[in-house]
Scaffold this active site. Structure first.
Site, short mmCIF file in Angstrom:
data_model
loop_
_atom_site.label_atom_id
_atom_site.label_comp_id
_atom_site.label_asym_id
_atom_site.label_seq_id
_atom_site.Cartn_x
_atom_site.Cartn_y
_atom_site.Cartn_z
N SER A 256 6.81 15.44 1.56
CA SER A 256 7.46 16.01 2.45
C SER A 256 9.06 14.93 3.21
O SER A 256 7.87 14.20 2.74
CB SER A 256 7.07 17.06 3.27
OG SER A 256 6.32 17.80 3.20
C1 SAM Z 1 5.45 20.36 0.68
S1 SAM Z 1 3.78 20.66 -0.23
C2 SAM Z 1 2.89 19.81 0.55
C3 SAM Z 1 3.31 18.36 0.82
C4 SAM Z 1 2.48 17.60 1.45
N1 SAM Z 1 1.88 17.43 2.86
C5 SAM Z 1 2.42 15.85 0.42
O1 SAM Z 1 1.86 15.21 1.19
O2 SAM Z 1 2.48 15.60 -0.45
C6 SAM Z 1 3.62 22.26 0.42
C7 SAM Z 1 2.68 22.77 -0.51
O3 SAM Z 1 1.77 23.71 0.03
C8 SAM Z 1 0.84 23.92 -1.32
N2 SAM Z 1 0.88 26.08 -0.86
C9 SAM Z 1 1.46 26.37 -1.04
N3 SAM Z 1 1.15 27.85 -0.68
C10 SAM Z 1 -0.17 27.63 0.19
C11 SAM Z 1 -1.27 27.93 0.29
N4 SAM Z 1 -1.69 29.38 0.76
N5 SAM Z 1 -2.62 27.31 1.03
C12 SAM Z 1 -2.70 26.60 0.64
N6 SAM Z 1 -1.01 25.57 -0.06
C13 SAM Z 1 0.01 25.96 0.05
C14 SAM Z 1 1.86 23.96 -2.49
O4 SAM Z 1 0.69 23.96 -3.24
C15 SAM Z 1 1.96 22.62 -2.52
O5 SAM Z 1 1.70 21.82 -2.62
#
Ligand code: SAM
Length: 361
Positions: A88
């Site tokens: 992000s």
């Molecule tokens: C914007 S990224 C997160 C960025 C992370 N915090 C970082 O510092 O790299 C969003 C993440 O949410 C995960 N995601 C999507 N649906 C999800 C769910 N139902 N539960 C947990 N994680 C989920 C995706 O796989 C993705 O890795």
């Protein structure tokens, strides 16, 4: 392969940490200055002028500058080239972490581990033993675990649907999500300690609530808009072909309003909606499209022609929004109240517009 830290990366991240806070005191500066983002983002993807994705790694010119810039970086694509994970935007991460107010002694739950970079920042601040992070994607969980290990941190990183929380390590004093939600998942409230603070992207905003009693929480949206990757679910595809066959109706709401001043309120009224736009050859906006997970679809052309199909009349809702707000509403004027019987976002003073949010499935 994970790239080593060296003087160039150390200098770049010190600079980024200083730029993020711009001379202001922040309890998170040390974490941003200490955690090497490049270890968590050994590769990222950028679209070239044709829209094709190009990958960049350590050896590529511009890699290090991009990793230590205030940019969100796409880190994973599916077979169709759709981004499924990203690191992000650091300034948005900082605002969320500041709103979270996590400190030593707090048990912290994170939804959306992704690269593990935010998990590392949290671990740096509160200690890795106190951090639990959940991602739905097992490959990402494994890779994040490795990256965290490389920098000497061993928080609990698990694979699951973050909307279920992680009961084994509850209760949590702080809960943060970096994945977009449509409403507050009930398990998060159940796993929250009394007085816990929860900061999550909700629609195209970020809400910070405090848990007051079991099942009760309330708080305001942050001034920062948010465009996080949505929690993965199986929503229907847009039905543009069917919409194009409908008789047009007229609208006085400029399509650009949906991409600008109405983007956030529309995400409360139409949970899970996605929008797109089409330009003419000079790059001027021609029309916008939007659809919701139930397959409802609408398009609006700059000429005022609107076409809609599916169970919901999406543009009618956009018109309703346009009447509710004369200008661009400030995000912090929206308030979320959660009780065991429902979740309601309200705007402005009592009696202003309000929206009941759907339960998270
Ligand atoms: C914007 S990224 C997160 C960025 C992370 N915090 C970082 O510092 O790299 C969003 C993440 O949410 C995960 N995601 C999507 N649906 C999800 C769910 N139902 N539960 C947990 N994680 C989920 C995706 O796989 C993705 O890795």
């Amino acid at each position: 392969m994970t790239w080593p830290d060296n003087s160039a990366s150390a200098a770049a991240r010190q600079q980024m940490a200083a730029a993020l806070t711009d001379g202001r005191l922040s309890e998170w500066t040390d974490a941003f200055a200490a955690v090497p983002r490049h270890v968590f983002v050994p590769r990222f993807y950028q679209q070239d002028a044709t829209g094709a994705w190009q990958s960049l790694t350590w050896d590529d010119p511009g890699y290090l500058a991009a990793v230590y810039s205030d940019e969100a970086l796409t880190t994973q694509l599916d077979d169709d080239g759709v981004p499924t994970s990203s690191s992000s935007q650091p300034s948005v991460m900082l605002r969320m972490l500041e709103a979270l107010g996590a400190e030593e002694g707090h048990q912290v739950l994170e939804l959306g581990t992704g690269t593990g970079y935010n998990t590392a920042l949290l671990s740096h601040r509160v200690g890795d033993k106190a951090v639990t992070s959940v991602d739905i994607d097992y490959g990402l969980v494994k890779a994040a675990g490795k990256h965290l290990d490389t920098v000497g941190l061993r928080p609990t990183v698990v694979c699951g649907d973050g909307a279920r929380g992680w009961q084994d390590r509850a209760p949590y004093d702080r809960i943060i999500a970096t994945v977009g939600l449509h409403s507050m998942p009930e398990p998060l409230l159940e796993q929250a300690a009394p007085g816990a603070v929860i900061v999550v992207p909700l629609g195209y905003g970020i809400v910070r609530v405090t848990v007051t009693d079991p099942g009760h929480a309330s708080g305001r949206f942050l001034p920062t808009p948010a465009y996080f990757m949505a929690r993965r679910s199986n929503g229907a595809a847009p039905r543009f072909h069917e919409a194009a066959q409908q008789q047009p109706t007229d609208t006085t709401v400029p399509p650009a309003d949906l991409l600008g001043r109405l983007k956030f309120p529309a995400s409360l009224a139409l949970p899970g909606y996605v929008s797109c736009s089409w330009q003419d050859t000079d790059g001027n906006l021609e029309s916008v499209g939007l659809w919701t997970p139930d397959g409802s679809t609408a398009t609006a052309h700059v000429s005022g022609a609107v076409r809609q199909c599916g169970p919901q009349r999406l543009w009618d809702m956009v018109e309703h929004m346009a009447k509710s707000f004369t200008g661009t509403p400030e995000l912090e004027d929206f308030h979320l109240a959660i009780t065991p019987t429902g979740q309601v976002v309200s705007y402005g003073a009592a009696g202003g517009p309000s929206w009941a949010l759907p339960a998270t499935p």
